[in-house]
Scaffold this active site. Structure first.
Site, mmCIF file in Angstrom:
data_model
loop_
_atom_site.group_PDB
_atom_site.id
_atom_site.type_symbol
_atom_site.label_atom_id
_atom_site.label_comp_id
_atom_site.label_asym_id
_atom_site.label_seq_id
_atom_site.Cartn_x
_atom_site.Cartn_y
_atom_site.Cartn_z
ATOM 1 N N HIS A 88 1.023 -1.345 0.114
ATOM 2 C CA HIS A 88 -0.097 0.036 0.037
ATOM 3 C C HIS A 88 0.704 1.269 0.055
ATOM 4 C CE1 HIS A 88 -4.086 -1.945 1.650
ATOM 5 N NE2 HIS A 88 -3.688 -2.490 0.659
ATOM 6 N N TYR A 98 -9.499 4.063 2.987
ATOM 7 C CA TYR A 98 -10.021 3.000 3.736
ATOM 8 C C TYR A 98 -11.571 3.378 4.219
ATOM 9 C CZ TYR A 98 -5.694 0.795 4.541
ATOM 10 O OH TYR A 98 -4.302 0.145 4.283
ATOM 11 N N GLU A 140 1.631 1.982 7.786
ATOM 12 C CA GLU A 140 1.734 2.954 6.553
ATOM 13 C C GLU A 140 2.197 4.277 7.061
ATOM 14 O OE1 GLU A 140 -2.139 2.118 4.326
ATOM 15 O OE2 GLU A 140 -1.674 0.005 4.430
ATOM 16 N N TYR A 191 11.606 -3.325 -3.161
ATOM 17 C CA TYR A 191 11.066 -3.009 -4.501
ATOM 18 C C TYR A 191 10.445 -1.368 -4.760
ATOM 19 C CZ TYR A 191 6.597 -3.831 -2.177
ATOM 20 O OH TYR A 191 5.626 -3.934 -1.350
ATOM 21 N N ARG A 206 3.059 -0.864 -11.177
ATOM 22 C CA ARG A 206 3.639 -2.309 -11.090
ATOM 23 C C ARG A 206 4.995 -2.043 -10.166
ATOM 24 N NH1 ARG A 206 -0.454 -2.429 -13.293
ATOM 25 N NH2 ARG A 206 -0.835 -3.777 -15.128
ATOM 26 N N GLN A 207 5.011 -3.041 -9.547
ATOM 27 C CA GLN A 207 6.448 -3.168 -8.629
ATOM 28 C C GLN A 207 7.242 -4.051 -9.129
ATOM 29 O OE1 GLN A 207 3.079 -3.909 -7.146
ATOM 30 N NE2 GLN A 207 3.026 -1.689 -6.681
ATOM 31 N N TYR A 208 8.691 -3.501 -9.013
ATOM 32 C CA TYR A 208 9.927 -4.281 -9.624
ATOM 33 C C TYR A 208 11.073 -4.064 -8.435
ATOM 34 C CZ TYR A 208 7.329 -3.347 -13.969
ATOM 35 O OH TYR A 208 6.390 -3.671 -14.957
ATOM 36 N N GLY A 276 12.182 -13.968 -9.980
ATOM 37 C CA GLY A 276 12.344 -13.945 -8.613
ATOM 38 C C GLY A 276 13.896 -13.840 -8.157
ATOM 39 N N THR A 278 15.856 -11.308 -9.050
ATOM 40 C CA THR A 278 16.072 -9.865 -8.801
ATOM 41 C C THR A 278 16.458 -9.471 -7.417
ATOM 42 O OG1 THR A 278 13.836 -9.395 -9.047
ATOM 43 C CG2 THR A 278 15.316 -9.252 -10.944
ATOM 44 N N GLY A 390 3.063 -9.696 -7.151
ATOM 45 C CA GLY A 390 1.766 -9.695 -7.348
ATOM 46 C C GLY A 390 1.038 -9.802 -6.130
#
Length: 398
Positions: A88, A98, A140, A191, A206-208, A276, A278, A390
């Protein structure tokens, strides 16, 4: 902790809610996106929505949290909450969102369960929701403060310094802050999110994983092109591969992620499959730079040597450690590859040192298999850590 009346109500209704949670999640997202189409366009992953994986992950997390509250009232599922909170935070989720989720989730619960949702049942599950939501909000807020950013404003422009074609379907982008300010620190294994404007105007995220060590002068993200049956599967990775070149700008978040090396001298097992590898590369480079001396076992599974992204780096970084070994399995190996390293990863022939801490990253079936093998060899569950690219379906499939 749930109140005593709510605990009794949730325990009594958990089987019915659990049986319907998939339908509730499906209706929730339909209601949410009808009321707020911008959330699907610019926040939620359209590919995960199309495949249903986000719905299953939501259902699994709610069911797991409620079960924890009634079966183990004195503890909290912090690992699950931390993983969700990091994701998040990388998206810039705010506390106000929320309330939006609450509105549409409880409308879905009432519609799916009908008359079974008495005022007592509604109040009990409302308590469950806000216990989970407020725990996430608190985590968070701490994550935002640690990075010195404001909730909802985690983004900076970064310049692509260069790109390297690692394999036919994998490219590494090396990036630096466009404003010339120092790059934010991160922990090996974390990431970043990349926000990409697509041809239809959507700003998909997207997350990398960062595939370099924190001391590297540039940050590196390595992106595998996803060959989906059609949009929106792989729409961001395909866009990055096709259009992003040195000199272009990328909108990148502060770094997050809870799969990070603990400060420990314990022996390590770093197991990955496919892309995976990375976060493992970042961990290995960090271990080499900091002079790690205890045993490190590196395990990787892939379809073929040609498809093994960063294969040379994987082996070379392992070789920089004084007590490390690399073991690569390929389903379609090149001639001369050892027979006992052909097919799926099998830890049976490896000696796992006592006290080993294991870090896993790759497809869920791979991680489930490796985890089961480690447990069978006596590695405590608390010492096995994992990262899912994901939505986290681990709980949804338990």
């Amino acid at each position: 902790m749930l109140s005593e009346p709510s605990t009794a109500t949730v325990r009594a209704t958990l089987p019915a809610v659990g049986a319907a949670i998939g339908d509730i999640a499906d209706l929730f997202y339909r209601k949410l996106f009808e009321a707020h189409p911008e959330l699907l366009r610019d926040l939620f992953n359209r590919g995960n929505q199309a495949s249903g994986t986000q719905r299953r992950a939501l259902a699994g997390s709610i069911a797991a949290f409620a079960t924890q509250l009634v079966e183990h009232p004195d503890t909290r599922p912090d690992v699950m909450l931390d993983r969700i909170a990091h994701k998040h935070a990388s998206l810039g989720v705010t506390a106000a969102q929320y309330d939006v989720v609450h509105t549409h989730l409880f409308a879905a619960i009432a519609e799916v369960l009908g008359d079974a949702v008495t005022p007592e049942v509604a109040a009990a599950w409302d308590e469950v929701y806000w216990l989970m939501a407020n725990a996430l909000i608190a985590i968070e807020e701490r994550l935002y403060a640690q990075q010195g950013v404001v909730a909802g404003d985690v983004w900076r422009d970064w310049v692509v310094a260069d790109r390297t074609e690692e394999t036919e379907d994998v490219v590494t982008f090396r990036i630096r802050p466009a404003d010339g300010a120092p790059a934010p620190g991160f922990r090996p294994g974390q990431y970043v999110s990349v926000q990409t404007e697509l041809p239809d105007g959507a700003r998909q995220i997207r997350q990398y994983s960062l595939s370099c060590a924190p001391g590297s002068p540039l940050r590196s993200i390595t992106v595998k092109r996803v060959h989906g049956a059609g949009a929106p599967d792989g729409e961001v990775s395909r866009h990055l591969h096709a259009h992003v070149r040195p000199g272009d700008l990328l909108r990148v978040s502060a770094p997050y992620g809870d799969l990070v090396l603990k400060s420990s001298d314990a022996p390590l097992l770093l197991a990955s499959a496919g892309i995976g590898c990375t976060p493992v590369l970042a961990m290995l480079e960090h271990l080499a730079e900091t002079g790690h001396r205890t045993p490190v076992t590196v395990v990787h599974g892939d379809r073929s040597p040609a498809g093994h992204a960063l294969r040379a780096d994987h082996a070379a970084l392992t070789g920089k450690l004084p007590d490390a070994s690399a073991h690569f399995w390929y389903e379609d190996p090149e001639p001369g590859h050892p027979a006992d390293r052909t097919g799926l990863v099998d830890l049976g022939g490896l000696a796992i040192a006592p006290g080993t801490h294991a870090y896993l990253c790759g497809p869920l079936p791979f991680m489930r298999s490796v985890r089961a093998q480690l447990l069978a060899q006596g590695v405590p569950a608390a010492d096995i850590h994992y990262e899912v690219f994901g939505p986290d379906l681990w709980l949804a499939q338990d």
